[in-house]
Design an enzyme around this catalytic site. Sequence first.
Site, mmCIF file in Angstrom:
data_model
loop_
_atom_site.group_PDB
_atom_site.id
_atom_site.type_symbol
_atom_site.label_atom_id
_atom_site.label_comp_id
_atom_site.label_asym_id
_atom_site.label_seq_id
_atom_site.Cartn_x
_atom_site.Cartn_y
_atom_site.Cartn_z
ATOM 1 N N ASN A 140 -7.649 5.821 5.214
ATOM 2 C CA ASN A 140 -9.104 5.821 5.313
ATOM 3 C C ASN A 140 -9.497 4.628 6.175
ATOM 4 O O ASN A 140 -9.177 3.484 5.835
ATOM 5 C CB ASN A 140 -9.727 5.713 3.919
ATOM 6 C CG ASN A 140 -9.423 6.932 3.064
ATOM 7 O OD1 ASN A 140 -9.411 8.056 3.565
ATOM 8 N ND2 ASN A 140 -9.158 6.727 1.785
ATOM 9 N N GLN A 144 -12.857 4.263 2.910
ATOM 10 C CA GLN A 144 -12.093 3.032 2.669
ATOM 11 C C GLN A 144 -12.870 2.108 1.734
ATOM 12 O O GLN A 144 -14.062 1.863 1.935
ATOM 13 C CB GLN A 144 -11.802 2.311 4.000
ATOM 14 C CG GLN A 144 -10.886 1.103 3.826
ATOM 15 C CD GLN A 144 -10.461 0.468 5.141
ATOM 16 O OE1 GLN A 144 -10.918 0.866 6.221
ATOM 17 N NE2 GLN A 144 -9.601 -0.527 5.056
ATOM 18 N N SER A 145 -12.180 1.613 0.712
ATOM 19 C CA SER A 145 -12.815 0.699 -0.244
ATOM 20 C C SER A 145 -12.136 -0.662 -0.286
ATOM 21 O O SER A 145 -12.749 -1.643 -0.710
ATOM 22 C CB SER A 145 -12.832 1.315 -1.647
ATOM 23 O OG SER A 145 -11.514 1.557 -2.099
ATOM 24 N N VAL A 146 -10.881 -0.728 0.129
ATOM 25 C CA VAL A 146 -10.155 -2.003 0.174
ATOM 26 C C VAL A 146 -9.852 -2.287 1.645
ATOM 27 O O VAL A 146 -9.136 -1.506 2.298
ATOM 28 C CB VAL A 146 -8.847 -1.950 -0.649
ATOM 29 C CG1 VAL A 146 -8.104 -3.281 -0.536
ATOM 30 C CG2 VAL A 146 -9.150 -1.626 -2.116
ATOM 31 N N HIS A 169 -3.876 0.150 4.427
ATOM 32 C CA HIS A 169 -2.889 0.732 3.508
ATOM 33 C C HIS A 169 -2.773 2.216 3.797
ATOM 34 O O HIS A 169 -3.739 2.871 4.190
ATOM 35 C CB HIS A 169 -3.278 0.496 2.043
ATOM 36 C CG HIS A 169 -4.683 0.865 1.734
ATOM 37 N ND1 HIS A 169 -5.757 0.080 2.080
ATOM 38 C CD2 HIS A 169 -5.206 1.964 1.122
ATOM 39 C CE1 HIS A 169 -6.869 0.666 1.702
ATOM 40 N NE2 HIS A 169 -6.572 1.814 1.125
ATOM 41 N N HIS A 221 -1.948 5.768 2.051
ATOM 42 C CA HIS A 221 -1.786 6.503 0.807
ATOM 43 C C HIS A 221 -0.647 7.503 1.000
ATOM 44 O O HIS A 221 -0.647 8.264 1.974
ATOM 45 C CB HIS A 221 -3.049 7.299 0.469
ATOM 46 C CG HIS A 221 -4.270 6.473 0.212
ATOM 47 N ND1 HIS A 221 -4.724 6.192 -1.056
ATOM 48 C CD2 HIS A 221 -5.135 5.873 1.057
ATOM 49 C CE1 HIS A 221 -5.826 5.463 -0.976
ATOM 50 N NE2 HIS A 221 -6.106 5.263 0.300
HETATM 51 P P1 AMP Z 1 -9.158 3.163 -0.043
HETATM 52 O O1 AMP Z 1 -10.335 3.750 -0.773
HETATM 53 O O2 AMP Z 1 -8.557 4.057 1.008
HETATM 54 O O3 AMP Z 1 -9.500 1.791 0.505
HETATM 55 O O4 AMP Z 1 -8.005 3.004 -1.117
HETATM 56 C C1 AMP Z 1 -7.947 1.943 -2.003
HETATM 57 C C2 AMP Z 1 -7.039 2.366 -3.092
HETATM 58 O O5 AMP Z 1 -6.646 1.222 -3.840
HETATM 59 C C3 AMP Z 1 -7.652 3.340 -4.107
HETATM 60 O O6 AMP Z 1 -6.887 4.556 -4.142
HETATM 61 C C4 AMP Z 1 -7.588 2.582 -5.431
HETATM 62 O O7 AMP Z 1 -7.333 3.418 -6.525
HETATM 63 C C5 AMP Z 1 -6.468 1.602 -5.163
HETATM 64 N N1 AMP Z 1 -6.519 0.394 -5.976
HETATM 65 C C6 AMP Z 1 -7.594 -0.387 -6.232
HETATM 66 N N2 AMP Z 1 -7.253 -1.435 -6.996
HETATM 67 C C7 AMP Z 1 -5.913 -1.320 -7.218
HETATM 68 C C8 AMP Z 1 -4.958 -2.086 -7.946
HETATM 69 N N3 AMP Z 1 -5.299 -3.215 -8.601
HETATM 70 N N4 AMP Z 1 -3.669 -1.673 -7.980
HETATM 71 C C9 AMP Z 1 -3.310 -0.530 -7.319
HETATM 72 N N5 AMP Z 1 -4.165 0.227 -6.603
HETATM 73 C C10 AMP Z 1 -5.450 -0.152 -6.554
#
Ligand code: AMP
Length: 113
Positions: free
Chosen positions: A86, A93-95, A99, A101
Amino acid sequence: MSKTLFEKIMDGEIPAEFVHQDEHCIAIKDINPTAPLHLLVIPRKPMPRLCDAVPEDQALLGHLLLVANQVAADAGYGEAFRLVINNGAAAGQSVFHLHLHVIAGRPLKWPPG
Ligand code: AMP
């Protein structure tokens, strides 16, 4: 600059279930899995988004794909898995630390939602 969530995981400040570690990246189980297999392959270099990659990242990006192959195969899903990146909030994308998936273990529809 403050650490990203994934840097904190790499540094042991936040727990996670590791399935792979090398000098360039880690792979962990996603905390909120969307399929029987849901792993995250994460470069140690905290690049926020794929679109922030530069030509010098070419080998690293290739390495992430090979590690994704490996962790999927190690989990028994080497013949059928999906990779998702993402890129940007509007794309889910949230983080903001790049990364991949790695998702497998259930029927995966196309196109994705
Ligand atoms: P995205 O939304 O593509 O940025 O994906 C971020 C992903 O990080 C999501 O699938 C979350 O479930 C995962 N995530 C968030 N916090 C953690 C954590 N502490 N350990 C493992 N995965 C996480």
